[in-house]
Structure formats: structure tokens, C-alpha cells
Design an enzyme around this catalytic site. Sequence first.
Site, PDB file in Angstrom:
ATOM      1  CE  LYS A 136       2.001   2.222   3.962  1.00 32.13           C
ATOM      2  NZ  LYS A 136       2.407   0.843   3.617  1.00 32.13           N
ATOM      3  CE  LYS A 171      -5.426  -1.239   2.104  1.00 29.06           C
ATOM      4  NZ  LYS A 171      -4.127  -1.919   2.117  1.00 29.06           N
ATOM      5  CB  THR A 184      -0.920   0.014   1.230  1.00 24.56           C
ATOM      6  OG1 THR A 184      -1.790  -1.122   1.175  1.00 24.56           O
ATOM      7  CG2 THR A 184      -1.768   1.281   1.266  1.00 24.56           C
TER       8      THR A 184
END
Length: 306
Positions: free
Chosen positions: A260, A185, A110
Site C-alpha cells: 500500500k 512517510k 497513511t
Amino acid sequence: MGEWPTPGPSRKREGRFMKIAFIGLGNMGGGMAANLVKEGHEVHAFDLSAEALARARANGCAAYTSVREAVQGAEAVVSMLPNGKIVESVYSAEVIGQAPESALLLDCSTIDVDTARSVEGEAAAAGYAMVDAPVSGGIAAANAGTLTFMVGGTAEAFARAEPILAAMGKAVIHAGASGAGQAAKICNNMILGATMIATCEAFALAEKLGLDLQTFYDISSKASGQSWSMTSYCPVPGVGPASPADNGYQGGFAAALMLKDLKLAMEAAASVGAKVPMGARAEELYEAFSAAGNGGTDFSGIIKTL
């Protein structure tokens, strides 16, 4: 040199089995690589951690001590790495030009959309097909082979990537062109971060109002307040299906990783001028939660602050 394990049981599907290099064997990557082996693929694994390499070998992978060795002769390269800078460095210096040009490159990390597009552009210029394919589902799904993959790249690259990703997941969805997997995502996890906080707030309020929490769950899980955060990942111990809440908020998806992803979402929002006040507030709350020493705690543990 790679070290080969003793072959173990396989749950092979019909299809062609491949030589696949797997780079990054952490909490997610280790289970993903093991599932490729279970499907019958020959997996050449690399990680900086000797312990991670030992686990990979025990799961049927061949262990390598450098990326360049692992990708030699590979038909596909799969990576699961911590951040965009590492992804860019690994692909630029150790994969592109080292793996055969015929190899398909699949980055499941990611990272930010711009870096994903930049790396894929560099790969394309060198003659490689590449997709960004971040995942949803967490450690349990990585181990069980039930991840969801959101894939960015050309239709041709997606068609090549789909059977490889299907060996590690329950759903493989083409999100669009290069970088679209990463975009999907971070948008998905912004929803998850915000709804988990709202779910935690609701349970805390319900308790203070004198409601039995199981009873509240029974009501809300069948009413308009239902969400994945409630019915699949309930933040209250002993309520709903088993979740990290039942294990002291250990395992699952670390708060630091949620932070994050929320930071990536905020960066993406700023880059296109999008207003995301709920996402921004979720980032602030997870920032404070992680800074208080809870970065390794499952993200649902934020209920403890309420």
C-alpha cells in the site's frame, strides 16, 4: 453511550490531561489509544469491530458505538484508518461539524498527499486546526509507545499536536505544511521497502556463496552495507535482534501494508514526474509476494522468495 472501564495504572507525564476521541483501533490504533490512557488522558474510542472496542475498554478507554458520539466534547480527535477514502468520509461526515471547533484534529493514517491536504483544507474552512501525522515503527512500537511521527500542518497546529503525539512516540518531527507528513512517510517507506529487498538478496547470495549468515551479519552490520533492515529488523531467523523472522514472519508490518505504501509512493512520484526505478521494482516484487497469498506475512518474509 460510552462504557467506562475500571481505572488502571498510569505513567502520567507532567502536563494537562485531555479528553481525546480515538477513531480506528486496529493493530496500530489499539496500542496508540492505550498509551494515551497510560499518560492520563480520557480516551473515547470508536471502531467498527466489537472485539477491538472490547480490547480498548480493557486498556482503559471508554467505548463508543459511533464516531459522532465519541467526538462529542473532545479536545482532540486522533484517527488511524485504513485509507484515504475512509479518512475523507469519516472527517467530512462524522467529525467536522460534530466535534467542537476548538478540537485539534490529528490523522495518523497513511494516505495520499492530495487527500490529506483536501481533508485538512475542509477542516480549516470549518474552523478546525488539523495535522497529518503518519507513523513509523510498526505494531511493536505502537504498543510500546515508541513510534516516530512525521507531522504536516501549521506551526501552531504542530505545537498543539506535539504533546499528544509524544504520549504515543519517541520522536515527533514537524515535516512542513499540510500533507508534508504523508510525503515524508511514503518516501521513508519507499526506502524501507527497497532496502529490505536488497538486504534479503544479500543474505540469500551470502548463503549460496558458503558464508555463515551470522558471520556475514557480524561483518555487514559494522560495514558499509549496514541498514535498519539489517541491524534492527534482520530477515534471517536467529540472526541479529529479535524480529518477525524469529516468529515465522508473523506480526510486525504486513506485506500488504508495505505494498500500500509503495503504491502511494508511485502515485506521488507520477504526480510530480519523479523517477523512482528502485521504488517501482520494490512495488512489483511486493505485489507478486502479496498476490501469492503472503499479504498478511511480515514484509521481511519476502526473503522466502529468494
